[in-house]
Write an enzyme that holds these catalytic residues in place. Structure first.
Site, short mmCIF file in Angstrom:
data_model
loop_
_atom_site.label_atom_id
_atom_site.label_comp_id
_atom_site.label_asym_id
_atom_site.label_seq_id
_atom_site.Cartn_x
_atom_site.Cartn_y
_atom_site.Cartn_z
N LYS A 12 -24.30 -36.84 -35.34
CA LYS A 12 -23.28 -36.58 -34.30
C LYS A 12 -23.84 -35.58 -33.32
O LYS A 12 -24.40 -34.55 -33.73
CB LYS A 12 -22.02 -36.01 -34.98
CG LYS A 12 -21.01 -35.41 -34.03
CD LYS A 12 -20.44 -34.09 -34.52
CE LYS A 12 -21.42 -32.96 -34.39
NZ LYS A 12 -20.87 -31.59 -34.53
N ASP A 130 -14.90 -32.04 -38.14
CA ASP A 130 -15.67 -33.11 -37.49
C ASP A 130 -15.52 -34.47 -38.18
O ASP A 130 -16.10 -35.45 -37.72
CB ASP A 130 -17.16 -32.74 -37.46
CG ASP A 130 -17.49 -31.80 -36.31
OD1 ASP A 130 -16.70 -31.75 -35.34
OD2 ASP A 130 -18.52 -31.12 -36.40
O1 C5P Z 1 -13.93 -27.52 -40.60
P1 C5P Z 1 -15.36 -27.12 -40.63
O2 C5P Z 1 -15.94 -27.08 -42.00
O3 C5P Z 1 -16.16 -27.91 -39.68
O4 C5P Z 1 -15.38 -25.61 -40.06
C1 C5P Z 1 -16.17 -24.58 -40.58
C2 C5P Z 1 -15.69 -23.24 -40.01
O5 C5P Z 1 -15.97 -23.16 -38.61
C3 C5P Z 1 -14.20 -22.99 -40.11
O6 C5P Z 1 -13.86 -22.42 -41.33
C4 C5P Z 1 -13.96 -22.03 -38.94
O7 C5P Z 1 -14.32 -20.71 -39.29
C5 C5P Z 1 -14.93 -22.49 -37.89
N1 C5P Z 1 -14.33 -23.44 -36.94
C6 C5P Z 1 -13.50 -22.95 -35.94
N2 C5P Z 1 -12.94 -23.83 -35.05
C7 C5P Z 1 -13.19 -25.15 -35.13
C8 C5P Z 1 -14.04 -25.66 -36.13
C9 C5P Z 1 -14.60 -24.77 -37.02
O8 C5P Z 1 -13.25 -21.75 -35.83
N3 C5P Z 1 -12.64 -25.97 -34.24
#
Ligand code: C5P
Length: 286
Positions: A12, A130
């Site tokens: 991605k 994602d």
């Molecule tokens: O959901 P994912 O595992 O991709 O996100 C990892 C971390 O990145 C989240 O716990 C958060 O701290 C941060 N994040 C965020 N805003 C987003 C995606 C991720 O702050 N839109």
């Protein structure tokens, strides 16, 4: 599914990533043009009585084979049991999908026709922000924290070089380093009538996480400089993988060879993205 099914988890790439705000739960609001490349992880799913995961491939080291792995959690969410073989060809924790792309590939393999992988939008998002976008491999505009998706027409296929300087920058740490959390959204995100028009537009957009990620890992700056000869170079996601856009696939392959020779310890890959139209992008395209 009773027999084995194969799935491909495309890399991605966030061609743009604007951080436009923050929710009360701390998650950041994004506005991103996401595309997918023809390199990725491969999965084979074989139904069975128990859930198990085996990881192979150049990036297998350090990948968990239990409930910490998103493919495990995706299978559980879908109520599926069996053996998942995961060939890790992409660096993980690297801004190009990683576990989210793998989880989405599992859901696609199990529930191909269902837009949210058979588990619903909310659960897909819970697996990882994602995951929803990775359920489709076509160009999409992603907003909210990853739940608002819209296909984007007229995105040409791009000739890219992906470079990962073998540093890991944890996503939460990168978001924490952001100086400004309320930045402008993308300008219009459609209606380009030529490859050059698309590239002009792309050059005016940003990845707002690039500066914070570079402050944590200066190697990202080195990776961006290494992508010389590119029409445009930028970081994907929260890093550390960077991409360069090249005129043709031959030029991209030559650039990849040069970079790999200079930085033998880096992951360097020439690749094509899947566009929403058949046009090749190059500055000469009309
Ligand atoms: O959901 P994912 O595992 O991709 O996100 C990892 C971390 O990145 C989240 O716990 C958060 O701290 C941060 N994040 C965020 N805003 C987003 C995606 C991720 O702050 N839109």
């Amino acid at each position: 599914m009773t027999t084995a099914a194969e799935a491909f988890a495309s890399a991605k790439i966030n061609l743009t990533l604007h951080v436009t705000g923050r929710r009360s739960d701390g998650y950041h609001l994004l506005d991103s043009l996401v595309v997918f490349a023809d390199v990725g992880d491969r999965l084979i799913l074989t139904a069975g009585a128990n859930l198990s995961v085996a990881v192979t491939g150049p990036f297998a080291e350090g990948v968990p084979t239990d409930g910490r792995n998103l493919v495990w959690r995706a299978a559980e969410a879908a109520g599926w049991m069996g053996w998942i073989e995961l060939e890790k060809n992409l660096p993980h924790g690297a801004g190009i999908g990683g576990g989210s792309a793998d989880a989405a590939a599992v859901l696609r393999a199990l529930h191909g026709q269902n837009p949210m992988g058979g588990i619903g939008a909310e659960r897909a998002l819970e697996l990882g922000a994602d995951v929803p976008v990775c359920l489709s491999s076509l160009p999409q505009r992603m907003r909210g924290i990853g739940e608002q998706l819209r296909p984007v027409q007229d995105v040409p296929g791009l000739n890219l070089v992906l470079v990962n300087p073998h540093v890991h920058v944890p996503t939460p740490a990168v978001f924490r380093e952001l100086m400004h959390r309320e930045n402008p959204a993308m300008q219009h995100c459609e209606g380009w009538d030529s490859g050059p028009a698309f590239l002009d537009w792309l050059g005016q957009q940003r990845n707002d996480l690039e500066i914070p990620a570079r402050s944590l890992a200066p190697e990202i700056g080195e990776a961006l400089s290494a992508l010389d000869g590119a029409i445009l170079s930028r970081m994907s996601g929260s890093g550390a993988t960077c991409f360069g856009v090249y005129d043709t696939m031959d030029v991209a392959r030559n650039a990849a060879r040069r970079i790999a020779a200079k930085y033998p310890e880096w992951w360097v890959q020439a690749t094509r993205t899947v566009g929403s139209d058949a046009r090749q992008v190059s500055r000469a395209t009309t």
